[in-house]
Scaffold this active site. Sequence first.
Site, PDB file in Angstrom:
ATOM      1  N   ASP A 114      28.503  91.280  -2.057  1.00  0.00           N
ATOM      2  CA  ASP A 114      28.789  90.307  -3.360  1.00  0.00           C
ATOM      3  C   ASP A 114      29.837  89.454  -3.304  1.00  0.00           C
ATOM      4  OD1 ASP A 114      26.689  91.548  -4.806  1.00  0.00           O
ATOM      5  OD2 ASP A 114      27.959  91.764  -6.542  1.00  0.00           O
TER       6      ASP A 114
ATOM      7  N   ASP B 200      27.320  96.995   0.145  1.00  0.00           N
ATOM      8  CA  ASP B 200      27.001  96.360  -1.455  1.00  0.00           C
ATOM      9  C   ASP B 200      27.905  95.663  -2.121  1.00  0.00           C
ATOM     10  OD1 ASP B 200      25.755  96.381  -3.973  1.00  0.00           O
ATOM     11  OD2 ASP B 200      27.127  97.997  -4.794  1.00  0.00           O
TER      12      ASP B 200
ATOM     13  N   TYR C  82      24.962 106.670  -1.593  1.00  0.00           N
ATOM     14  CA  TYR C  82      23.745 106.240  -2.746  1.00  0.00           C
ATOM     15  C   TYR C  82      22.753 107.537  -2.696  1.00  0.00           C
ATOM     16  CZ  TYR C  82      24.664 101.444  -3.835  1.00  0.00           C
ATOM     17  OH  TYR C  82      25.275 100.261  -4.003  1.00  0.00           O
TER      18      TYR C  82
ATOM     19  N   LYS D 270      35.956 103.374   6.881  1.00  0.00           N
ATOM     20  CA  LYS D 270      37.221 103.796   6.426  1.00  0.00           C
ATOM     21  C   LYS D 270      37.392 104.960   7.202  1.00  0.00           C
ATOM     22  CE  LYS D 270      40.388 103.720   3.255  1.00  0.00           C
ATOM     23  NZ  LYS D 270      41.259 102.353   3.201  1.00  0.00           N
TER      24      LYS D 270
ATOM     25  N   ASP E  49      38.941  98.108   3.420  1.00  0.00           N
ATOM     26  CA  ASP E  49      39.915  97.190   2.648  1.00  0.00           C
ATOM     27  C   ASP E  49      40.435  95.980   3.261  1.00  0.00           C
ATOM     28  OD1 ASP E  49      41.202  98.911   4.253  1.00  0.00           O
ATOM     29  OD2 ASP E  49      42.514  99.556   2.940  1.00  0.00           O
TER      30      ASP E  49
END
Length: 355
Positions: free
Chosen positions: A249, A245, A138, A189, A221
């Site tokens: 959600d 983020d 970001y 990851k 994942d």
Amino acid sequence: MSAFKLLLLPGDGIGPEIVDEALKVLKALSLPIETQMALVGGAAYDAHGHPLPDATLKLAMQSDAVLFGAVGDWKYDTLDRPLRPEQAILGLRKNMGLFANFRPAICYEQLVGASSLKPELIAGLDILIIRELTGDIYFGQPRGIRTLENGECEGFDTMRYTRPEIQRIGRVAFEAARKRNRHVTSVDKSNVLETSQLWRDTMVELGKEYPDVTLEHMYIDNAAMQLVKEPKKFDVVVTGNMFGDILSDEASMLTGSIGMLPSASLNDKKQGLYEPSHGSAPDIAGKGVANPLATILSAAMMLRYSLDQNEAADRIETAVKKVLSQGLRTPDIHSPGTTRVGTREMGDAVVQALG
Ligand code: IPM
Ligand code: MG
């Protein structure tokens, strides 16, 4: 006690309607809170040509907490990136140093039927996602869109984390887990990314200081999959800015509606920005149908984290459960057999239920 300084930033879309309801609930508690209001997002751009005017940022920095509604509207999507409404929230996070983002995903028993997942998977769900909020891809430099020697265009961003940044958010997660079920899942990851390798090594090292907390590691994942497969396996999830983020959600859907999810973003001085996890929903703005509960619950988080008013926070959370038990539902959580209410009626009902 000197009055607590609260800055209200209603923003765009449904922001003003839902912040009004949260303010109504806060006022009903008669705490020594002094409020000010300022423009942010598209509303600030329209009035002053910038989504985060200096005056707004200054007020935010001087306040003890910010209660934020939402920003954004499709009509600003064509502006240069630095002028888009979303930049306001990123600017507040960075300038105020709000590195620790708490996104709880709690499935209220009254809303078990509102989720798209099977009731048995989510009944009793209580997860806390802790997202690092001021680093990662970001904010990493360099970034941009450039023209290569062969004339092709290339877009690039940089994922970065320093060890102290990882340690800082890691500690927040371990401490939070100590107040819950003592289980931390660190999501990365590291099978592909160097940044994630450092993340994992740092978390392993830090975990040694918290032998009473179980530390588990999961690739992003797999975490995305496990979150819908067996969500109740999680307690505290800690991860970087971008993975957080996305996962937050996803987690919101386990609870029935993103309209229920509060969030807190804190710095190391307990100064915080509190906002619903959902966006500005321009399609329903001004219609009086938005769910104000995520914002009301964000105000409860503010009382808990920035004001140390646990009792008042409990009162709000209990009142929210009470109105749900009464069968009151805004359209996003409505189901047959419940009573459909609007934004204001929902806010009024919570005030009534405070007792
Ligand atoms: C969020 C939002 C923001 C983010 C956007 C609006 C910049 O999606 O708070 O999750 O990506 O952090
Ligand atoms: Mg998001």
